[in-house]
Design a protein around this motif. Sequence first.
Motif, short mmCIF file in Angstrom:
data_model
loop_
_atom_site.label_atom_id
_atom_site.label_comp_id
_atom_site.label_asym_id
_atom_site.label_seq_id
_atom_site.Cartn_x
_atom_site.Cartn_y
_atom_site.Cartn_z
N ARG A 32 0.82 -1.22 0.00
CA ARG A 32 0.00 0.00 0.00
C ARG A 32 0.85 1.26 0.00
O ARG A 32 0.46 2.27 -0.57
N ASN A 33 2.00 1.21 0.65
CA ASN A 33 2.86 2.39 0.76
C ASN A 33 3.84 2.54 -0.39
O ASN A 33 4.49 3.57 -0.50
N THR A 34 3.97 1.54 -1.24
CA THR A 34 4.92 1.65 -2.36
C THR A 34 4.21 1.45 -3.69
O THR A 34 4.04 2.39 -4.45
N ALA A 35 3.80 0.24 -3.98
CA ALA A 35 3.22 -0.07 -5.29
C ALA A 35 1.96 0.74 -5.57
O ALA A 35 1.79 1.28 -6.66
N VAL A 36 1.08 0.84 -4.59
CA VAL A 36 -0.16 1.58 -4.80
C VAL A 36 0.13 3.06 -4.99
O VAL A 36 -0.41 3.70 -5.89
N VAL A 37 1.00 3.62 -4.16
CA VAL A 37 1.34 5.04 -4.28
C VAL A 37 2.02 5.32 -5.62
O VAL A 37 1.70 6.30 -6.30
N THR A 38 2.92 4.44 -6.03
CA THR A 38 3.59 4.60 -7.33
C THR A 38 2.57 4.57 -8.47
O THR A 38 2.62 5.41 -9.39
N HIS A 51 1.62 7.66 -11.00
CA HIS A 51 1.71 7.48 -12.45
C HIS A 51 0.40 7.90 -13.11
O HIS A 51 0.40 8.63 -14.12
N LEU A 52 -0.73 7.44 -12.57
CA LEU A 52 -2.03 7.82 -13.13
C LEU A 52 -2.26 9.32 -13.05
O LEU A 52 -2.77 9.94 -13.98
N HIS A 53 -1.88 9.92 -11.93
CA HIS A 53 -2.05 11.36 -11.77
C HIS A 53 -1.20 12.12 -12.80
O HIS A 53 -1.69 13.05 -13.45
N THR A 54 0.02 11.69 -12.99
CA THR A 54 0.90 12.32 -13.97
C THR A 54 0.32 12.23 -15.38
O THR A 54 0.30 13.20 -16.11
N ARG A 55 -0.19 11.08 -15.73
CA ARG A 55 -0.81 10.89 -17.05
C ARG A 55 -2.06 11.74 -17.20
O ARG A 55 -2.30 12.33 -18.25
N ALA A 56 -2.89 11.80 -16.13
CA ALA A 56 -4.13 12.58 -16.21
C ALA A 56 -3.83 14.06 -16.33
O ALA A 56 -4.47 14.76 -17.13
N VAL A 57 -2.87 14.55 -15.58
CA VAL A 57 -2.51 15.97 -15.64
C VAL A 57 -1.92 16.30 -17.01
O VAL A 57 -2.18 17.34 -17.58
#
Length: 97
Positions: free
Chosen positions: A78-84, A88-94
């Motif tokens: 939860r603290n690594t893979a999910v955050v990563t 990534h999704l946020h970067t693509r959406a922005v």
Amino acid sequence: MTVKDVASSGTFDDGSRQAILQTGSRACHSVPLLRPNGTVIGMISSHHGHPLRDLAPAQLTVLQELGIQVGRWLSWYRNTAVVTALNHLHTRAVGHS
């Protein structure tokens, strides 16, 4: 926590007891999944089609260790893979706005 016989245990209310018995489960053992700081992150339970006797100390030790290992893995995930993945999704959406 071990419920040796769901049918006679005071742990469950009548509705819960009937729901569990209808699945064919007569006994269960639950183990907390622990974060590294000792807080509970979840629980895993095994269900059995017959009443249980006391689990052996070695069985309890192995199950407790499993709960610690799984809890640590879930915390790490939860603290690594999910955050990563979310970053990534946020970067693509922005980038596509």
